[in-house]
Design a protein around this motif. Structure first.
Motif: not given
Lengths: 753, 516
Positions: A170-172, A177, A179, A211, A215, A646, A683
């Motif tokens: 979980d990238f958060t 993480s 903004d 993100e 990851c 990654n 992306e």
């Protein structure tokens, strides 16, 4: 009706005044170009105009903010396109490596190439825009990505803000993480209670590295090199398991199995809550592989465990596990989880300026037998402590917080209360020896005459000391005085300046250069080289300056035979201006010791069979026993065995696979890189969309500006043609009125009788 | 039997009356430009003789011989319509009221202008812009945070200046009101004297017509008095005038008494409070006194005590105060000053006072620490307390700290907060800019209302003045014709005397002499 003179005159006067007013107002409107100068002239237009002005102000500000964002997004897109190009190269490299039969040496070259590429990718993701890393999340500092090297010095683990990218899916959960946002006029909505900003109402100007780069891993286990664990050495590790991070410390044991048991013990302690609640937890098997287990103890198929050495090991503290090195405050909170079970502690509690009272309490014990209602010792400790406090100070005067995250903070009516903790075995005067002490190597020194007429060993000069030496150039001898700087290059500059100044008369515009070996080369203004000779200044002529030492250099020798088998030693090497600390374990004989030292030195300095140490090149080397090693913590290295999500990590993993000849693994990386590249293209497309969105908004605001300006003109600015025509009309009316004045009072009967 | 010289007597009277008629014509022409002058005329009637009208020339006892005695005059009257006067006075009061109101409000608008000079909107925007610029920076960028402080200071200074200038206007018009009251009292004194004269004149010459010139003077005074308030005029038998203003007798013609208007000490009461010498409470429904009352005491929705609901100087002072207070409260609260005092961005110059436009300042704590607004209130999990600091994310490994400017974004959001209540009486709910527009608009609308009211009243007054002229003013042609007419009349009368003379001559000198 009787028309009388006063009636006529009043009427004329009134009308003349009215026309005059119209004319005057019209003139004012033309000269100010404004339709109204006060709100009362036209309240409706004025109210609208105020709104339009506000909108204009906002629109201008939002455009400025959007431009900041636009630059950021453009740079991000450029970076990602670069990344995409690099990934194509990486893929081709792997394909080339796995599809042709190569010997290991070739594979190593390919691996090296991949490692370089991975480092380049890292560099790209560390790009900054106006000083802030684009892919660093909320972090302002550049370089969020970093690559750790393994024991062989090969790049091995990609970290993001110090955390392995593989460690969490979980990238958060990675640091920073959230903004960074700017208000660009999307109707920024802020919760008035929590002050939280609705992310949809603002534009973010940060990207979270994991993100973008991916990851976590398909499956991750940490393979700890058990053989590298040294007995009695303290190790500090960060373990990431099931998205829960824990710091675990343990002390190296005698055998491999004991180490496994010890590590499992600390893991169990660290993850006791996860275990109690039936969640996944990490466990090490007999080979040293830590994997994620479910509550039945079975390995979780797609679980990830990641372990890295704690790069910031705690300083050695007393055995009282009191929070002494916290960044916060150290005197108010008990580190409950670090108080061992069933111990009696004595605590000094100081309320305000009153004298401290000693509170005695017992720490609790875990009772995890009932999984539905696990009891953790921290809670019992808090209870016990609270009871003791109530007894000493009266009920409710001092409370110790039972709830996270303040658990352990003691306060009185909202005020923090000072606290010092010691257990009943505490001896405040005892000095606390490090857990591991190093052996002392027998180092002897001999002097060698290395005097050379034009060489000064800069590394031997002490910082901030003023030296004197005689310099002879082309038959002229002068005493040159200079001050050694902080670095060698500073000192070189000092010397060059001092010499050039002294010889200014004899050799105007001459240049002195001192190379890295300390050799002096003097060039006159015609470009001809002049011989330089350096001499020490006679003691009588020193005038308080320190004489340079041109004559001797010291050779260091380690007595390799005097080292104790199996004992650890730490040595400090200084070559030129570089310092290197090495730690090694002594072997059975001199040869083994030599190998052990050379392994650690890695070519930093040379060591012959007799233990003499020399540098590469003519630079002095000093060696000493390292009395205060930087870290008393051991290091262990782990490797991941599953594919990472990654792609930088994947590149490194492919490189490692190639080095290990694991072609199959490397082959598996190719498809995944293709997949990642596809994601990357998405992306990039996303970024493009965002850029378009920004462009759209900028142009929308520009159009809006124009519209608003037009609207403002409509509301506030006169139509000159119309107004001038009107003014002309009023002027004509006024003139006509004036002309009429002679006949306002008409002829009367008196004119005729 | 007809008296011998009856004709002479008749013609003598005719000549006298013709002469007086010419005099009055001359008087009218002379006074054609005299303010308040009412045209006069000689009221003529045919002289008659009571008695037997039978044409019995021979009878001894008949009165036929006494008829034909010519013209006579009652006196010189003035031509005036009291209903026109009444209408004129009612409307001139409205005209004066709206004129005064408009003038004062225009002065307020000059102060609160947003269009020709940089007003609240501009200064508020500068403050907003500084915050926006700062929000894009790291919160510890002091040099940029200082801009926020400076723009906030400018805003405060503007508000201080507003208060100063509004107070100046207030002082000016309070003094104006004092002068006006003095003047009205002086006016009623003079009217009282005039009443006395009129009554004496009537008393001494009860047979005579009214003293026209004195009445004209009195009417001029009454007209002037009418501009200050709504009046009612009553004329007594004695000839004296009584005047009521706002229902209270200001001039008592029966008792020759005046009732003066008094003003309570403004500094003590803080409002303009007028009352009658008689003790009656002062209450006018129009006129410039009403305008002064409204403008000085008008505090709109904030009215208390002696104040009224008009949107006058007091209201705009309150509105500016409310702006200052609300800005201070909103930003202070957003910056947690309601929890910790030192977080205040704005403060009154005297400690513990309520923030007003006069005393609003940038708080010392902010001025000394401009980046304070970049700091958030946060929970420290270690101490369990709230503390202030930059919105930071601490790297648990390196201890490195990254700073965010979220607090300023929150402060910025206050500019668009539509839920802000301005004014204790909940005058307005909306955004800061909305309130500025609201105030500007309310003032503009009020001025426009007074302006159009004034224009209407002016036009009505003009019409009434025309109507009054229609009745009372001197018309040149008319007087010229009268002059010709009276001249011929006089000539004819004179000729009649000659004829009568001839007749007598014939009778006396020629009768009985035959052949001479």
């Amino acid at each position: 009706m009787r028309i009388t003179n006063p009636t006529l005159l009043r009427g004329y006067n009134r009308d003349l005044n009215r026309v005059m007013n119209l004319k005057n107002k019209s003139e004012h409107m033309i000269t100010t170009t404004r339709q109204f100068s006060r709100a009362s002239d036209n309240p409706l237009s004025a109210a609208k105009a105020l709104n339009v002005r506000k909108s204009q102000h906002y629109s201008e500000q939002y455009q400025e903010n959007l431009k900041v964002a636009a630059k950021f997004y453009t740079e991000a897109e450029t970076s990602l396109i670069q990344v995409s190009d690099q990934m194509a190269v990486i893929r081709e490299t792997i394909i080339a490596a796995v599809n042709t039969t190569k010997d290991q040496q070739d594979l190593n070259i390919y691996a090296k190439q991949l490692e370089t590429k991975a480092e380049e990718l890292c560099a790209i993701f560390n790009t900054d825009s106006a000083g802030r890393a684009i892919f660093g999340g909320e972090c302002d500092d550049p370089q969020p990505f970093n690559i750790l090297k393994d024991t062989n010095g090969h790049p091995s683990i990609v970290t993001y803000h110090g955390i392995p990218v593989n460690s969490m899916n979980d990238f958060t959960k990675f640091p920073y993480s959230d903004d960074v946002n700017v208000d660009v006029g999307l109707g920024m909505a802020v919760n008035q209670e929590s002050h939280e900003i609705d992310p949809d109402s603002v534009l973010r100007i940060s990207f979270i590295g994991p993100e973008v780069t991916g990851c976590g891993a398909e499956r991750g286990v940490a393979d700890v090199d058990l053989s590298a664990i040294v007995q009695n050495r303290t190790y500090s590790l960060y373990v990431y398991a099931g998205d829960v991070k824990q710091k675990v410390d343990f002390v190296g044991q005698g055998t491999q199995q004991e180490n496994v048991d010890e590590i499992n013990r600390v893991l169990k302690e660290a993850y006791k809550k996860e275990i109690a609640y039936g969640r996944n937890y990490p466990e090490m098997d007999a080979q040293g592989v830590i994997s994620l287990r479910d509550k039945m103890g079975d390995a979780v198929e797609d679980g990830i465990v990641s372990v890295i050495n704690n790069p910031y090991p705690p300083k050695h503290t007393s055995e009282l596990k009191v929070d002494n090195d916290s960044n916060y405050t150290d005197k108010y909170k008990l580190r409950l989880s670090e108080l061992p079970e069933g111990e009696t502690y004595k605590v000094n509690v100081q309320l305000g300026n009153d004298e401290a009272k000693v509170i005695e309490f017992e720490t609790g014990s875990d009772n995890l037998s009932d999984p539905n209602n696990p009891v953790f010792r921290e809670d019992i400790t808090v209870q016990n402590f609270q009871e003791a406090l109530d007894e000493a100070f009266g009920e409710g005067v001092i409370t110790i917080s039972p709830n996270d995250p303040t658990k352990g903070v003691i306060s009185s009516e909202g005020n923090i209360v000072k606290l010092s903790v010691y257990n009943d075995k505490y001896d405040p005067d005892a000095t606390h020896e490090p857990a591991t002490s190093y052996g002392k190597a027998d180092i002897t020194t001999t002097s060698t005459d290395v005097k050379q007429s034009n060489t000064l060993y800069l590394a031997k000069l002490k910082e901030d000391t003023s030296y004197a030496m005689n310099v002879t150039i082309g038959g002229t001898t002068k005493k040159v005085v200079f001050k050694a700087g902080k670095t060698v290059s500073d000192t070189k500059k000092e010397i060059a300046e001092a010499v050039e100044k002294e010889f200014e008369k004899d050799y105007p515009d001459g240049t002195l250069k001192v190379n890295n070996k300390g050799e002096f080369n003097f060039t006159d203004k015609d470009g001809d080289k002049q011989t330089v000779k350096l001499e020490e200044v006679a003691a009588a002529d020193l005038d308080g300056y320190t004489s340079v030492d041109l004559g001797k250099t010291t050779n260091y020798k380690i007595d390799l035979t005097a080292l104790e088998d199996g004992k650890e030693y730490s040595l400090k090497f200084i070559v030129g201006n570089d310092v290197k600390n090495i730690t090694f374990t002594a072997g059975a004989n001199a040869g083994a010791n030599k190998t052990a030292i050379e392994n650690e030195l890695k070519g930093f300095a040379k060591l012959d069979d007799n233990g003499n140490i020399t540098a590469n090149g003519n630079v002095p080397v000093t060696v000493s026993n390292n009395p205060a090693p930087d870290s008393k913590n051991g290091k262990i290295y782990e490797r991941e065995s599953a594919y990472s999500y990654n792609y930088i990590q994947l590149t490194l993993d492919a490189a490692r696979a190639l080095r290990e000849g694991d072609i199959e693994y490397a082959n598996g990386c190719i498809d995944r890189l293709v997949e990642s590249n596809e994601k990357l293209l998405v992306e990039i497309a996303d970024l493009g969309c965002n850029e378009e969105f920004i462009d759209f908004n900028i142009s929308r605001l520009t159009v809006r500006d124009l519209n608003l300006a037009e609207r403002q003109n409509d509301l506030e600015i006169i139509d000159p043609a119309k107004q001038i025509t009107l003014w002309k009309q009023y002027e004509a009316m006024y003139n006509a009125c004036l002309q009429m004045s002679s006949s306002v009072v008409p002829q009367s009967i008196f004119d005729y009788i | 039997m007809r008296p011998t010289f009856l004709g002479f007597e008749t013609q003598k009277r005719t000549l006298q009356i013709a002469q007086k008629s010419i005099d009055i014509t001359g008087n009218n022409v002379s006074n054609i430009n005299t303010p308040g002058y009412t045209r006069q005329r000689v009221d003529l009637y045919a002289q008659y003789f009571m008695g037997n009208r039978d044409l019995k020339w021979s009878s001894k006892s008949n009165s036929l011989s006494m008829t034909g005695q010519g013209v006579n005059a009652y006196g010189v009257s003035q031509i005036r319509d009291i209903y026109i006067d009444k209408r004129y006075r009612a409307n001139v009061a409205i005209e004066a009221e709206s004129e005064t109101a408009r003038n004062i409000l225009s002065e307020l608008e000059d102060v609160l202008d947003n269009f020709e000079t940089d007003g609240l909107q501009n200064f508020t925007h500068q403050f907003f812009k500084a915050m926006q610029d700062y929000s894009g920076e790291k919160p510890d960028s002091e040099e940029i945070a200082v801009t926020c402080v400076n723009t906030a200071k400018n805003l405060c200074q503007l508000l201080n200046d507003y208060d100063l200038r509004l107070t100046e206007i207030e002082d000016t018009y309070v003094q104006d009101l004092r002068d006006t009251v003095d003047y009205i009292n002086e006016l009623t004194n003079e009217m009282n004297v005039l009443n006395d004269k009129i009554v004496k004149e009537k008393f001494h010459y009860p047979e005579e017509y009214d003293p026209n010139e004195l009445l004209d003077e009195m009417n001029l005074y009454i007209d002037e008095l009418a501009t200050y308030g709504n009046i009612e005029v009553e004329r007594h038998e004695s000839g004296a005038y009584s005047v009521k203003m706002g229902g209270v007798t200001i001039l008592d013609g029966e008792n020759f008494k005046t009732n003066h208007i008094l003003m309570k000490d403004y500094e003590t009461y803080g409002n303009a409070v007028l009352y009658w010498q008689s003790g009656d409470s002062f209450n006018v429904t129009s006129g410039s006194l009403k305008a002064y009352y409204n403008l000085i005491n008008g505090n709109g929705v904030y009215a208390t005590g002696n104040q009224n609901n008009y949107y006058g100087i007091a209201y705009y002072k309150s509105a500016v105060d409310e702006f200052a207070r609300t800005i201070a409260n909103t930003f202070n609260k957003a910056n947690y000053a309601n929890i910790d005092e030192f977080r205040a961005m704005f403060a009154p110059s005297e400690k513990d006072a309520v923030v007003t436009a006069k005393n609003i300042r940038v708080a010392d704590s902010w001025e000394k620490n401009p980046t304070m607004i970049g700091q958030v209130r946060k929970f420290d999990p270690i101490t369990g307390l709230y503390e202030y600091g930059y919105d930071e994310i601490r790297d648990e490994n390196t201890g490195d700290v990254q700073l965010q400017n979220t607090n300023v974004l929150y402060l910025i959001s206050q500019f668009d907060n539509e839920e802000i209540r301005f004014g204790t009486a909940h005058d307005f709910k909306g955004s800061v800019n909305g309130y500025i527009a609201f105030i500007s608009n309310r003032l503009g609308q009020t001025i426009q209302y007074e302006k159009s009211r004034n224009e209407t009243a002016q036009s009505t007054v003009d019409t009434i003045l025309d109507a009054r002229d229609d009745v009372s003013a001197v018309q040149m042609d008319e007087e010229g014709i009268n002059m010709l007419n009276y001249q011929k009349w006089y000539k004819a009368s004179s000729r009649m005397v000659t004829t009568l003379d001839d007749l007598l001559d014939k009778l006396i000198n020629g009768t009985g002499r035959v052949g001479l």
